[in-house]
Design a protein around this motif. Structure first.
Motif, PDB file in Angstrom:
ATOM      1  N   TYR A 165      82.579  -2.108  -3.099  1.00 53.10           N
ATOM      2  CA  TYR A 165      84.074  -1.442  -2.448  1.00 53.10           C
ATOM      3  C   TYR A 165      85.140  -2.543  -2.398  1.00 53.10           C
ATOM      4  O   TYR A 165      84.617  -3.534  -1.903  1.00 53.10           O
ATOM      5  CB  TYR A 165      83.739  -0.757  -1.092  1.00 53.10           C
ATOM      6  CG  TYR A 165      85.085  -0.457  -0.399  1.00 53.10           C
ATOM      7  CD1 TYR A 165      86.258   0.553  -0.840  1.00 53.10           C
ATOM      8  CD2 TYR A 165      85.477  -1.240   0.535  1.00 53.10           C
ATOM      9  CE1 TYR A 165      87.008   0.892  -0.454  1.00 53.10           C
ATOM     10  CE2 TYR A 165      86.619  -0.641   1.368  1.00 53.10           C
ATOM     11  CZ  TYR A 165      87.261  -0.061   0.960  1.00 53.10           C
ATOM     12  OH  TYR A 165      88.584   0.446   1.518  1.00 53.10           O
TER      13      TYR A 165
ATOM     14  N   GLY B 110      91.453   5.904  18.079  1.00 53.28           N
ATOM     15  CA  GLY B 110      92.095   7.093  18.166  1.00 53.28           C
ATOM     16  C   GLY B 110      92.462   7.689  17.047  1.00 53.28           C
ATOM     17  O   GLY B 110      92.069   7.071  15.779  1.00 53.28           O
ATOM     18  N   GLU B 111      92.820   8.764  16.868  1.00 56.07           N
ATOM     19  CA  GLU B 111      93.184   9.524  15.469  1.00 56.07           C
ATOM     20  C   GLU B 111      94.767   8.961  14.889  1.00 56.07           C
ATOM     21  O   GLU B 111      95.469   9.094  15.654  1.00 56.07           O
ATOM     22  CB  GLU B 111      93.357  10.973  15.609  1.00 56.07           C
ATOM     23  CG  GLU B 111      92.857  11.693  14.433  1.00 56.07           C
ATOM     24  CD  GLU B 111      94.044  12.110  13.584  1.00 56.07           C
ATOM     25  OE1 GLU B 111      94.076  11.920  12.148  1.00 56.07           O
ATOM     26  OE2 GLU B 111      95.112  12.270  14.400  1.00 56.07           O
ATOM     27  N   ALA B 112      94.518   8.828  13.579  1.00 58.74           N
ATOM     28  CA  ALA B 112      95.739   8.035  12.930  1.00 58.74           C
ATOM     29  C   ALA B 112      97.087   8.915  13.001  1.00 58.74           C
ATOM     30  O   ALA B 112      98.205   8.526  13.549  1.00 58.74           O
ATOM     31  CB  ALA B 112      95.431   7.974  11.630  1.00 58.74           C
TER      32      ALA B 112
ATOM     33  N   VAL C 177      84.086  12.628  11.439  1.00 56.56           N
ATOM     34  CA  VAL C 177      84.433  11.328  11.202  1.00 56.56           C
ATOM     35  C   VAL C 177      83.881  10.272  12.023  1.00 56.56           C
ATOM     36  O   VAL C 177      83.461   9.262  11.836  1.00 56.56           O
ATOM     37  CB  VAL C 177      86.007  10.938  10.890  1.00 56.56           C
ATOM     38  CG1 VAL C 177      86.384   9.495  10.540  1.00 56.56           C
ATOM     39  CG2 VAL C 177      86.560  11.715   9.852  1.00 56.56           C
TER      40      VAL C 177
ATOM     41  N   LEU D 128      88.669  -5.120   7.238  1.00 54.35           N
ATOM     42  CA  LEU D 128      88.679  -5.660   5.987  1.00 54.35           C
ATOM     43  C   LEU D 128      90.278  -5.928   5.538  1.00 54.35           C
ATOM     44  O   LEU D 128      90.416  -6.998   4.994  1.00 54.35           O
ATOM     45  CB  LEU D 128      87.903  -4.969   4.934  1.00 54.35           C
ATOM     46  CG  LEU D 128      86.486  -4.953   5.237  1.00 54.35           C
ATOM     47  CD1 LEU D 128      85.698  -3.916   4.091  1.00 54.35           C
ATOM     48  CD2 LEU D 128      85.822  -6.240   5.027  1.00 54.35           C
TER      49      LEU D 128
ATOM     50  N   ASP E 171      91.498   3.310  14.848  1.00 56.97           N
ATOM     51  CA  ASP E 171      90.463   4.008  14.143  1.00 56.97           C
ATOM     52  C   ASP E 171      89.732   4.745  15.055  1.00 56.97           C
ATOM     53  O   ASP E 171      89.751   4.679  16.205  1.00 56.97           O
ATOM     54  CB  ASP E 171      89.388   2.924  13.565  1.00 56.97           C
ATOM     55  CG  ASP E 171      88.737   3.523  12.432  1.00 56.97           C
ATOM     56  OD1 ASP E 171      88.679   3.006  11.047  1.00 56.97           O
ATOM     57  OD2 ASP E 171      87.550   4.297  12.670  1.00 56.97           O
ATOM     58  N   LEU E 172      89.334   5.980  14.620  1.00 58.80           N
ATOM     59  CA  LEU E 172      88.504   6.999  15.416  1.00 58.80           C
ATOM     60  C   LEU E 172      87.348   6.308  15.853  1.00 58.80           C
ATOM     61  O   LEU E 172      86.768   6.708  16.795  1.00 58.80           O
ATOM     62  CB  LEU E 172      88.162   8.168  14.454  1.00 58.80           C
ATOM     63  CG  LEU E 172      89.228   9.223  14.631  1.00 58.80           C
ATOM     64  CD1 LEU E 172      88.968  10.329  13.452  1.00 58.80           C
ATOM     65  CD2 LEU E 172      89.490   9.976  15.849  1.00 58.80           C
TER      66      LEU E 172
ATOM     67  N   ALA F 282      93.390   2.158   3.640  1.00 65.12           N
ATOM     68  CA  ALA F 282      92.668   1.884   2.592  1.00 65.12           C
ATOM     69  C   ALA F 282      91.402   2.930   2.711  1.00 65.12           C
ATOM     70  O   ALA F 282      90.578   2.645   3.735  1.00 65.12           O
ATOM     71  CB  ALA F 282      92.201   0.583   2.691  1.00 65.12           C
ATOM     72  N   ASP F 283      91.161   3.562   1.906  1.00 66.38           N
ATOM     73  CA  ASP F 283      89.962   4.583   1.751  1.00 66.38           C
ATOM     74  C   ASP F 283      90.071   5.238   2.889  1.00 66.38           C
ATOM     75  O   ASP F 283      88.931   5.709   3.553  1.00 66.38           O
ATOM     76  CB  ASP F 283      88.723   3.672   1.622  1.00 66.38           C
ATOM     77  CG  ASP F 283      87.764   4.528   0.948  1.00 66.38           C
ATOM     78  OD1 ASP F 283      88.047   5.508   0.356  1.00 66.38           O
ATOM     79  OD2 ASP F 283      86.487   4.185   1.231  1.00 66.38           O
TER      80      ASP F 283
ATOM     81  N   GLY G 218      93.160   3.608  10.023  1.00 62.31           N
ATOM     82  CA  GLY G 218      91.500   3.889   9.854  1.00 62.31           C
ATOM     83  C   GLY G 218      91.215   2.286   9.293  1.00 62.31           C
ATOM     84  O   GLY G 218      90.552   2.249   8.483  1.00 62.31           O
TER      85      GLY G 218
ATOM     86  N   PHE H  61      81.125   7.481  11.012  1.00 69.65           N
ATOM     87  CA  PHE H  61      81.144   5.723  11.105  1.00 69.65           C
ATOM     88  C   PHE H  61      80.835   5.248  12.307  1.00 69.65           C
ATOM     89  O   PHE H  61      80.364   3.968  12.018  1.00 69.65           O
ATOM     90  CB  PHE H  61      82.903   5.742  10.800  1.00 69.65           C
ATOM     91  CG  PHE H  61      83.321   5.857   9.208  1.00 69.65           C
ATOM     92  CD1 PHE H  61      82.922   5.212   8.306  1.00 69.65           C
ATOM     93  CD2 PHE H  61      83.741   7.278   8.910  1.00 69.65           C
ATOM     94  CE1 PHE H  61      83.216   5.251   7.130  1.00 69.65           C
ATOM     95  CE2 PHE H  61      84.125   7.260   7.650  1.00 69.65           C
ATOM     96  CZ  PHE H  61      83.872   6.657   6.785  1.00 69.65           C
TER      97      PHE H  61
END
Ligand SMILES: C[S@@+](CC[C@H](N)C(=O)[O-])C[C@H]1O[C@@H](n2cnc3c(N)ncnc32)[C@H](O)[C@@H]1O
Length: 283
Positions: free
Chosen positions: A90, A157-159, A69, A120, A136-137, A178-179, A115, A73
């Motif tokens: 999207y 970081g990781e959620a 991931v 957005l 977010d990662l 979201a997504d 994330g 990203f």
């Protein structure tokens, strides 16, 4: 060897071999080469586990994995909004904003955007939240979210780790994703951790990509009633509606809304999904 601790050239060669074999329809050869990728890089920066699962020859992993991931990203950050919003339509953040307003949730004291990507969701909810946190990662995505000015605090970081370890005890009245669930297969750990961080009657708002609609050539392999989720040919997780509903209930949520949405366009077709607003039950 590189700073990542694996032989990047060897990984690149094995990955190219795998992609070429997959494209040529040589599934066995592709699987062998993806397994070689995992031998070189067990952390799986290229997403070999997802690809094996999508080919129907590997176990369905419980998540897309942090290394994959982050790499994906970090690479996509700069073009993310142009491609995803501009070209593929999207619109999940906008749908979240509209849905919350329609349901009468106009204002929040403290929100957490899991994330958060380029920000957005924060931008859509700007002015409707007193304190907005994002995690977010991908550092490159976070940098763009920072520039949006829509967040009071941003974290790389990781959620799930964040929900578990964040040292501020003050609860959130809304947690959003979201997504992001398409990068998490097994949703039970996320849902339980989210519940622990929400105030009583706090909201958990998230989108999924639908499993039932994956049919024909795009069929998700390994989908079954036992897991309720599977990796699609798009290498994202797709979740069954009944699985998501049951997992929310088990984690102590009641549904306020569970609605079909189009997540984005995918190869010229609408990609179906769900948007849910769930409320934490109990004290
Ligand atoms: C498709 S983007 C969506 C970004 C944003 N929520 C939006 O709606 O524009 C998915 C984001 O989730 C992040 N992500 C995926 N899995 C994650 C995890 N386990 N922990 C933290 N971030 C994650 C990715 O880095 C990426 O920025």
């Amino acid at each position: 060897m590189t700073t990542n601790g694996f032989d990047e050239q060897a990984l690149d060669a094995a990955y190219r071999k795998a992609l070429a074999a997959e494209k040529a329809g040589r599934t066995e050869a592709a699987a062998t080469a993806y397994r070689a990728c995992l031998g070189i890089d067990p952390d799986d920066h290229v997403g070999a586990r997802l690809r094996l699962a999508a080919l129907g020859v590997g176990e369905t992993p419980s998540s897309a994995g942090e290394a994959y991931v982050t790499t994906l990203f970090d690479q996509q950050a700069e073009a993310f909004e142009d491609i995803l919003v501009g070209q593929l339509g999207y619109g999940v953040p906008g749908l979240i904003g509209e849905t919350l307003a329609r349901l009468g949730f106009e204002h929040f004291d403290r929100a957490l955007d899991l994330g958060c990507g380029t920000g957005l969701v924060g931008t859509v909810l700007d002015g409707r939240v007193d304190e907005m946190l994002g995690i977010d990662l991908s550092e490159n995505m976070i940098e763009i979210a920072f520039d949006s000015g829509a967040y009071d605090h941003l974290y790389i970081g990781e959620a799930l780790g964040f929900l578990e370890d964040f040292d501020e005890p003050e609860p959130f009245d809304v947690i959003l994703a979201a997504d992001v669930l398409p990068y998490l297969g097994d949703l039970a750990p996320l849902f339980s951790l989210a519940a622990t961080r929400l105030a009583p009657r706090g909201l958990f708002v998230a989108s999924t990509e639908a499993l039932a609609d994956m049919a024909g050539d795009g069929a998700a392999k390994g989908a079954n009633a036992e897991t309720g989720f599977a990796v699609g040919s798009d290498h994202r997780f797709h979740h069954g509606e009944s699985y998501v509903r049951a997992a929310l209930e088990r984690a102590g949520f009641e549904l306020v809304a569970f609605e079909p949405i189009t997540v984005r366009m995918q190869e010229g077709e609408p990609a179906p999904g769900h948007l849910f607003v769930a409320r934490r039950t109990g004290g």
